[in-house]
Design a protein around this motif. Structure first.
Motif, PDB file in Angstrom:
ATOM      1  N   SER A 186      36.057  -6.966   9.652  1.00  0.00           N
ATOM      2  CA  SER A 186      37.095  -6.698  10.653  1.00  0.00           C
ATOM      3  C   SER A 186      36.575  -6.803  12.078  1.00  0.00           C
ATOM      4  CB  SER A 186      37.695  -5.305  10.426  1.00  0.00           C
ATOM      5  OG  SER A 186      36.729  -4.299  10.696  1.00  0.00           O
ATOM      6  N   GLY A 187      35.253  -6.850  12.237  1.00  0.00           N
ATOM      7  CA  GLY A 187      34.680  -6.983  13.567  1.00  0.00           C
ATOM      8  C   GLY A 187      34.492  -5.673  14.300  1.00  0.00           C
ATOM      9  N   ILE A 188      34.539  -4.549  13.595  1.00  0.00           N
ATOM     10  CA  ILE A 188      34.336  -3.267  14.271  1.00  0.00           C
ATOM     11  C   ILE A 188      32.871  -3.107  14.667  1.00  0.00           C
ATOM     12  CG2 ILE A 188      36.251  -2.160  13.070  1.00  0.00           C
ATOM     13  CD1 ILE A 188      34.241  -0.768  11.277  1.00  0.00           C
ATOM     14  N   SER A 189      32.614  -2.215  15.576  1.00  0.00           N
ATOM     15  CA  SER A 189      31.273  -2.008  16.121  1.00  0.00           C
ATOM     16  C   SER A 189      30.277  -1.600  15.038  1.00  0.00           C
ATOM     17  CB  SER A 189      31.324  -0.928  17.209  1.00  0.00           C
ATOM     18  OG  SER A 189      30.035  -0.508  17.572  1.00  0.00           O
ATOM     19  N   TRP A 190      29.031  -2.073  15.208  1.00  0.00           N
ATOM     20  CA  TRP A 190      27.981  -1.700  14.259  1.00  0.00           C
ATOM     21  C   TRP A 190      27.712  -0.200  14.307  1.00  0.00           C
ATOM     22  CZ3 TRP A 190      23.620   0.639  16.194  1.00  0.00           C
ATOM     23  CH2 TRP A 190      23.364   0.479  17.565  1.00  0.00           C
ATOM     24  N   LYS A 191      28.017   0.440  15.444  1.00  0.00           N
ATOM     25  CA  LYS A 191      27.824   1.889  15.554  1.00  0.00           C
ATOM     26  C   LYS A 191      28.758   2.622  14.588  1.00  0.00           C
ATOM     27  CE  LYS A 191      26.451   1.665  20.422  1.00  0.00           C
ATOM     28  NZ  LYS A 191      26.788   2.066  21.805  1.00  0.00           N
ATOM     29  N   ILE A 192      29.994   2.143  14.500  1.00  0.00           N
ATOM     30  CA  ILE A 192      30.952   2.745  13.565  1.00  0.00           C
ATOM     31  C   ILE A 192      30.490   2.522  12.128  1.00  0.00           C
ATOM     32  CG2 ILE A 192      33.326   2.700  12.728  1.00  0.00           C
ATOM     33  CD1 ILE A 192      33.113   3.890  15.465  1.00  0.00           C
ATOM     34  N   LEU A 193      29.978   1.319  11.847  1.00  0.00           N
ATOM     35  CA  LEU A 193      29.484   1.027  10.504  1.00  0.00           C
ATOM     36  C   LEU A 193      28.315   1.933  10.143  1.00  0.00           C
ATOM     37  CD1 LEU A 193      29.633  -2.888  10.547  1.00  0.00           C
ATOM     38  CD2 LEU A 193      31.167  -1.331   9.334  1.00  0.00           C
ATOM     39  N   LEU A 194      27.432   2.186  11.108  1.00  0.00           N
ATOM     40  CA  LEU A 194      26.294   3.086  10.869  1.00  0.00           C
ATOM     41  C   LEU A 194      26.772   4.513  10.599  1.00  0.00           C
ATOM     42  CD1 LEU A 194      23.553   1.987  13.452  1.00  0.00           C
ATOM     43  CD2 LEU A 194      23.518   1.729  10.963  1.00  0.00           C
ATOM     44  N   ILE A 195      27.784   4.938  11.340  1.00  0.00           N
ATOM     45  CA  ILE A 195      28.326   6.290  11.142  1.00  0.00           C
ATOM     46  C   ILE A 195      28.944   6.410   9.750  1.00  0.00           C
ATOM     47  CG2 ILE A 195      30.131   7.892  11.894  1.00  0.00           C
ATOM     48  CD1 ILE A 195      29.659   6.893  14.758  1.00  0.00           C
ATOM     49  N   LEU A 196      29.690   5.389   9.335  1.00  0.00           N
ATOM     50  CA  LEU A 196      30.296   5.400   8.003  1.00  0.00           C
ATOM     51  C   LEU A 196      29.231   5.409   6.914  1.00  0.00           C
ATOM     52  CD1 LEU A 196      33.204   2.835   8.517  1.00  0.00           C
ATOM     53  CD2 LEU A 196      33.424   5.304   8.246  1.00  0.00           C
ATOM     54  N   ILE A 201      25.974   8.512   2.836  1.00  0.00           N
ATOM     55  CA  ILE A 201      24.682   9.066   2.399  1.00  0.00           C
ATOM     56  C   ILE A 201      24.715  10.584   2.447  1.00  0.00           C
ATOM     57  CG2 ILE A 201      22.223   9.221   2.963  1.00  0.00           C
ATOM     58  CD1 ILE A 201      22.444   6.341   4.031  1.00  0.00           C
ATOM     59  N   LEU A 202      25.313  11.135   3.503  1.00  0.00           N
ATOM     60  CA  LEU A 202      25.421  12.594   3.634  1.00  0.00           C
ATOM     61  C   LEU A 202      26.243  13.182   2.491  1.00  0.00           C
ATOM     62  CD1 LEU A 202      24.835  15.117   5.331  1.00  0.00           C
ATOM     63  CD2 LEU A 202      26.944  14.650   6.607  1.00  0.00           C
ATOM     64  N   GLY A 203      27.315  12.465   2.092  1.00  0.00           N
ATOM     65  CA  GLY A 203      28.131  12.927   0.975  1.00  0.00           C
ATOM     66  C   GLY A 203      27.342  12.989  -0.322  1.00  0.00           C
ATOM     67  N   ILE A 204      26.505  11.975  -0.562  1.00  0.00           N
ATOM     68  CA  ILE A 204      25.664  11.959  -1.766  1.00  0.00           C
ATOM     69  C   ILE A 204      24.653  13.101  -1.737  1.00  0.00           C
ATOM     70  CG2 ILE A 204      23.952  10.616  -3.052  1.00  0.00           C
ATOM     71  CD1 ILE A 204      25.401   8.095  -2.064  1.00  0.00           C
TER      72      ILE A 204
END
Length: 393
Positions: A186-196, A201-204
């Protein structure tokens, strides 16, 4: 007439040839792995699968006849239909409970698995959503990226949680894979992808912490039979008499295949009924044991080439809706291939995911054939321009 001729000329025959190779692998493996179940007619399952292939091919080419832009208008109607069917599975008498889960819908003359069709319906809906957002997007800031993520999650999470409650962790993970792939495109920022990614990982990590400190809360997220599969994955030989049995037998079969395999219909594990569901979820074991490392390599290379062709089609398509469609289908198929093969060799926990185009079963095969039909459709209608795309013209 001229338009139809151009479309036919752009059929991706490489893609069709790779699909034909997978079909040959499928019929040989199903015949070898399922003959033990019907001694009077060892071709029972392979004949049924051949029928599904014929039906699937007809549907695949039927999908290519309709301009894929037509699915844009139907996307949310199909999504709503898929959600309704999943709700019927869970909350109506038509839902069929089997093997510890409720995933099937009894139509009287046959049973279907609505979650399989939901995969394609979700791709249509997300492709339409992202196409609309991208073409209307004016600002490229964090706020607009968050809005994109929120809308994708609003569409993808309802089927994810409903399928997870069936419970069907494997298909729920496929839904997550589709969302992740399409967000990536979708072209969203890599910062958003890193947060997701960090949130995942935090959920696991949180689940692991709950397991050791608050097991009662942990069981709200992970069911007993799913936990058993984790035990069988992490310590298969310690649980070889129980929930590690299937994995141990599968690894023994694949390991015994060595370089060239034991030969067609000669696999000890395959022919002795030691591996449950070998013609469905564990069909890769047949390949590994009877065709060896070489056969398994040919199969994996075939999948790799199939995905490569899809990536090329997605990147060369000059219609954003088509690009999003093919991207979602790549996410759908790649995860299933990786998860299925990985679980048979002990790299991933066992889930009820079929190996695309190989495993026995009608609903999954028809879904995948529709997916290939969509990819062919996009490629057939891609027009190449020197200085502009279809949207800019």
């Amino acid at each position: 007439m001229e338009e139809t001729k151009k479309n036919i000329q752009q059929i991706d025959y490489t893609l069709l040839f790779l699909l034909f190779i997978l079909m040959c692998f499928s019929l040989l493996s199903i015949y070898s792995g399922s003959g033990q179940y019907f001694t009077e007619d060892p071709t029972h399952f392979v004949k049924r699968q051949l029928i599904w292939f014929v039906v699937g091919i007809v549907i695949m080419f039927g999908v290519t006849v309709i301009d894929y832009d037509f699915f844009k208008n139907l996307s949310f109607l199909l999504y709503g239909t898929g959600m309704a069917l999943i709700l019927l599975v869970a909350y109506s008498p038509l839902g069929v409970f089997r093997n510890g889960s409720q995933r099937w819908l009894d139509l009287g003359f046959t049973e279907i698995q609505p979650s399989e069709f939901m995969k394609i319906f979700l791709i249509f809906a997300l492709a339409h959503l992202l196409y609309k957002i991208t073409t209307e997007r004016k600002d490229f800031d964090i706020k607009s990226d968050i809005i994109i993520v929120a809308k994708v999650l609003a569409v993808g999470l309802p089927p994810f949680f409903l399928i997870l409650q069936q419970p069907d962790l494997g298909t729920a993970l496929v839904i997550a894979s589709i969302m992740a792939t399409m967000l990536l495109m979708s072209g969203i920022s890599w910062k958003i992808l890193l947060i997701l990614s960090a949130g995942t990982i935090l959920g696991i990590v949180m689940l692991v912490w709950l397991y050791f400190n608050h097991f009662d809360l942990f069981t709200l997220f992970i069911k007993d039979h799913q936990l058993d599969r984790f035990y069988g994955w992490l310590s298969p030989y310690e649980h070889s008499a129980g929930y590690g049995y299937q994995l141990v037998q599968a690894m023994r079969g694949i390991g015994s295949g060595q370089l060239y395999g034991s030969g067609f219909l000669q696999g000890v594990q395959t022919q002795s009924d030691r591996i449950p569901e070998i013609h469905t979820d564990f069909i890769f074991t047949v390949i590994g044991e009877e065709f060896g490392f070489m056969g398994a390599t040919i199969l994996i290379v075939t999948y790799f080439l199939l995905f490569y062709r899809m990536i090329v089609i997605a990147l060369t398509c000059n219609n954003l809706f088509g690009t999003y469609l093919v991207s979602g289908i790549i996410g759908l198929l790649v995860f299933q291939v990786f998860q299925n093969i990985a679980m048979t060799i002990g790299l991933m926990p066992i889930t009820g995911l079929a190996l695309p185009f190989l495993s026995y079963g009608g609903s999954a095969l028809l879904t995948n054939m529709v997916a290939i039909g969509v990819v062919l459709n996009v490629n057939m209608r891609t027009r190449h321009y020197m200085f502009q795309t279809e949207e800019s013209g």
